[in-house]
Scaffold this motif. Structure first.
Motif, short mmCIF file in Angstrom:
data_model
loop_
_atom_site.label_atom_id
_atom_site.label_comp_id
_atom_site.label_asym_id
_atom_site.label_seq_id
_atom_site.Cartn_x
_atom_site.Cartn_y
_atom_site.Cartn_z
N TYR A 101 43.85 82.64 49.91
CA TYR A 101 44.25 83.80 50.72
C TYR A 101 43.22 84.92 50.59
O TYR A 101 42.82 85.53 51.58
CB TYR A 101 45.62 84.30 50.26
N SER A 102 42.80 85.20 49.35
CA SER A 102 41.86 86.30 49.13
C SER A 102 40.50 86.01 49.76
O SER A 102 39.85 86.91 50.30
CB SER A 102 41.68 86.54 47.62
N PHE A 103 40.07 84.75 49.70
CA PHE A 103 38.76 84.40 50.25
C PHE A 103 38.72 84.61 51.76
O PHE A 103 37.74 85.14 52.30
CB PHE A 103 38.42 82.95 49.91
N VAL A 104 39.78 84.20 52.44
CA VAL A 104 39.84 84.40 53.89
C VAL A 104 39.81 85.88 54.23
O VAL A 104 39.09 86.33 55.13
CB VAL A 104 41.10 83.73 54.47
N LEU A 105 40.58 86.67 53.49
CA LEU A 105 40.63 88.11 53.71
C LEU A 105 39.27 88.75 53.48
O LEU A 105 38.79 89.54 54.32
CB LEU A 105 41.67 88.73 52.77
N MET A 106 38.61 88.43 52.37
CA MET A 106 37.31 89.02 52.07
C MET A 106 36.23 88.58 53.05
O MET A 106 35.39 89.37 53.45
CB MET A 106 36.90 88.66 50.64
N LEU A 107 36.25 87.30 53.41
CA LEU A 107 35.22 86.79 54.31
C LEU A 107 35.28 87.47 55.67
O LEU A 107 34.25 87.91 56.21
CB LEU A 107 35.38 85.27 54.48
N LEU A 108 36.47 87.60 56.22
CA LEU A 108 36.63 88.25 57.53
C LEU A 108 36.19 89.71 57.46
O LEU A 108 35.47 90.21 58.33
CB LEU A 108 38.07 88.14 58.00
N ALA A 109 36.64 90.42 56.41
CA ALA A 109 36.28 91.83 56.28
C ALA A 109 34.79 92.00 56.04
O ALA A 109 34.16 92.93 56.57
CB ALA A 109 37.08 92.46 55.13
N TRP A 110 34.20 91.11 55.26
CA TRP A 110 32.77 91.20 54.96
C TRP A 110 31.93 90.99 56.22
O TRP A 110 30.98 91.72 56.48
CB TRP A 110 32.42 90.17 53.90
N VAL A 111 32.28 89.98 57.00
CA VAL A 111 31.52 89.69 58.23
C VAL A 111 31.68 90.82 59.24
O VAL A 111 30.71 91.30 59.84
CB VAL A 111 31.98 88.35 58.83
N LEU A 112 32.92 91.26 59.44
CA LEU A 112 33.16 92.33 60.42
C LEU A 112 32.49 93.64 60.02
O LEU A 112 31.88 94.31 60.86
CB LEU A 112 34.67 92.54 60.59
N SER A 113 32.61 94.02 58.75
CA SER A 113 31.99 95.27 58.33
C SER A 113 30.47 95.19 58.43
O SER A 113 29.81 96.20 58.76
CB SER A 113 32.40 95.61 56.89
N GLY A 114 29.90 94.02 58.19
CA GLY A 114 28.45 93.87 58.31
C GLY A 114 27.97 93.97 59.74
O GLY A 114 27.03 94.70 60.05
N ILE A 115 28.63 93.26 60.65
CA ILE A 115 28.22 93.25 62.05
C ILE A 115 28.45 94.62 62.70
O ILE A 115 27.55 95.20 63.32
CB ILE A 115 28.97 92.16 62.82
N LEU A 116 29.67 95.14 62.55
CA LEU A 116 29.98 96.43 63.17
C LEU A 116 29.15 97.56 62.53
O LEU A 116 28.66 98.45 63.24
CB LEU A 116 31.48 96.73 63.01
N GLY A 117 28.99 97.53 61.21
CA GLY A 117 28.21 98.55 60.54
C GLY A 117 26.76 98.55 60.99
O GLY A 117 26.15 99.61 61.20
N PHE A 118 26.20 97.36 61.17
CA PHE A 118 24.81 97.25 61.62
C PHE A 118 24.66 97.80 63.04
O PHE A 118 23.74 98.57 63.32
CB PHE A 118 24.38 95.79 61.57
N LEU A 119 25.56 97.40 63.94
CA LEU A 119 25.46 97.85 65.33
C LEU A 119 25.66 99.36 65.44
O LEU A 119 24.93 100.04 66.17
CB LEU A 119 26.50 97.12 66.18
N ILE A 120 26.65 99.90 64.72
CA ILE A 120 26.89 101.34 64.77
C ILE A 120 25.72 102.10 64.17
O ILE A 120 25.29 103.15 64.68
CB ILE A 120 28.20 101.69 64.04
N GLY A 121 25.17 101.58 63.07
CA GLY A 121 24.03 102.24 62.44
C GLY A 121 22.81 102.28 63.34
O GLY A 121 22.10 103.29 63.40
#
Length: 328
Positions: A101-121
Motif C-alpha cells: 500500500y505504501s509503495f503505491v502511494l509513494m510511487l504515485l506521489a513521487w512521479v506526480l510531484s516530479g513531473i508537475l514540479g518540473f513543468l511548473i518550475g
C-alpha cells in the motif's frame, strides 16, 4: 566496470548504515520505558510468576544487552523479525503486506510531484519576476513550511467532509468484501493521500528548477540563440530542458527520504493501511518487534532509493561518475 565498483562501494556503505541504524534503534527501543512482557501479556494478566519467568527466559529478556542484540541480528539475517504483538502475526508478513500500500502511494506521489514540479518550475523560470513566477514562489514557500498532517486535514475537511467528493479514508470502501473491491475503488481512495504527498513534495522541485531555468535564460548562449532568431519554444526544447533535466532529477531523488517520512503522516491522517499507520499502532501498543522491524526496513528502503539515484546519475551524465572516481 566502473558502475560495478560504484555499486559495490555503495553497498558496503549501505551495510554499515543499516547496521548503525539497527544498533541505534535497538538501543533506543530497549532503553525506552517499555516492558515487553507487559506489552505481550497485558496489564491485567492472571499468569503466575513462574509462567512469566518462563516467558522471560524464552525471550532472553534477562540476557546482557549485547547478547540480545546479536541474537536479534542473527534472526533478522535469516528473515525472522519476531512476532508482532499488535497484529499477532510475523513482523515480516505485516511489513510485506503494508508496504504494498505504501509503495503505491509513494510511487504515485513521487512521479506526480516530479513531473508537475518540473513543468511548473520551467514555466516560472521562463518569465522571472512575472505574475505566475511570483505566485509560484509564494505558494512554494508556504508549502515548505506547512506540516504534512495539516495539509492532509485541510484536504480531508474540504474535499471529503464539506464537498463530499472523496471518501474520508481507508484504502477500500468499508463493509465491502475484498472480492468485490474494484481497481476504481482503490484509485478513488488513493486520490486524497496522493494529492497531499504530491503538494507537500512539489515545492523543492519547483524552486530548484525555476532557479536553474532563470540562470540558463540569462546566460550568453541563450542570448546568442535569440540573436539567431530562435523562438521561446525552441529555446526551451533545445537548451533549457537539456540543461535542467539532470539537476531536477538529482534534487527529486534527494527528497526521497523526506517523501518516506511524509508518507507516514499522510497515512495516519487518512487511515490508510500502510507502513505509517502500522508504525503508529506499534508505538501505541509498545510492539517492540514490529518497531525494530520497521526501523530496519525503512533504512533499507531509503538506502536502496539513494543507491538507485547514484547509479542513475552516472547513467544520465558520465561526468559525475568520472568526478567521483577522480576524488577517490
Amino acid at each position: 566496470m566502473r558502475i560495478g565498483k560504484q555499486i559495490l562501494s555503495e553497498t558496503l556503505r549501505g551495510v554499515l548504515l543499516i547496521f548503525g541504524v539497527s544498533l541505534i534503534a535497538f538501543l533506543l527501543i530497549t532503553k525506552a520505558p517499555i516492558d515487553p512482557l507487559v506489552s505481550y501479556i497485558g496489564t491485567n494478566s492472571t499468569l503466575t510468576q513462574e509462567t512469566k519467568d518462563e516467558i522471560i527466559e524464552y525471550w532472553g529478556l534477562n540476557d546482557p544487552l549485547p547478547e540480545r542484540f546479536v541474537t536479534w541480528v542473527n534472526h533478522a539475517v535469516h528473515g525472522d523479525l519476531g512476532q508482532s504483538i499488535t497484529y499477532k502475526r510475523p513482523v515480516i508478513d505485516v511489513i510485506r503486506e503494508r508496504m504494498v500500500y505504501s509503495f503505491v502511494l509513494m510511487l504515485l506521489a513521487w512521479v506526480l510531484s516530479g513531473i508537475l514540479g518540473f513543468l511548473i518550475g520551467v514555466a516560472a523560470g521562463m518569465r522571472p519576476g512575472g505574475v505566475f513566477d511570483r505566485i509560484t514562489k509564494v505558494f512554494c514557500l508556504v508549502l515548505k513550511s506547512a506540516p504534512t498532517f495539516w495539509l492532509g486535514l485541510i484536504f480531508l475537511t474540504v474535499f471529503a467532509v464539506q464537498l463530499g467528493w472523496f471518501p474520508l479514508g481507508m484504502a477500500v470502501p468499508m463493509g465491502k468484501l475484498a472480492a468485490d473491491v474494484t481497481i476504481w475503488d482503490r484509485i478513488y481512495h488513493l486520490i486524497l493521500p496522493v494529492l497531499t504527498l504530491t503538494v507537500v513534495n512539489i515545492s523543492e522541485v519547483v524552486l530548484y528548477t525555476r532557479q536553474k531555468v532563470t540562470e540558463i535564460m540569462g546566460s550568453d548562449f541563450i542570448l546568442y540563440a535569440r540573436a539567431r532568431g530562435e523562438t521561446r519554444g525552441q529555446l526551451v526544447r533545445r537548451h533549457v530542458l537539456r540543461n535542467v533535466a539532470l539537476p531536477a532529477i538529482t534534487i527529486h531523488f534527494a527528497a526521497f527520504s523526506e517523501l518516506f517520512g511524509g508518507m507516514a503522516l499522510a497515512e495516519n491522517v487518512f487511515a490508510y493501511p500502510g507502513i505509517g499507520t502500522a508504525t503508529t499502532a506499534a508505538a501505541v501498543n509498545a510492539d517492540v518487534p514490529l518497531l525494530l522491524g520497521i526501523a530496519l526496513f525503512s533504512a533499507i528502503f531509503v538506502f536502496v532509493g539513494n543507491l538507485l539515484a547514484n547509479i542513475l546519475y552516472g547513467v544520465f551524465d558520465p561526468r559525475i561518475q568520472e568526478a567521483g572516481y577522480e576524488r577517490k
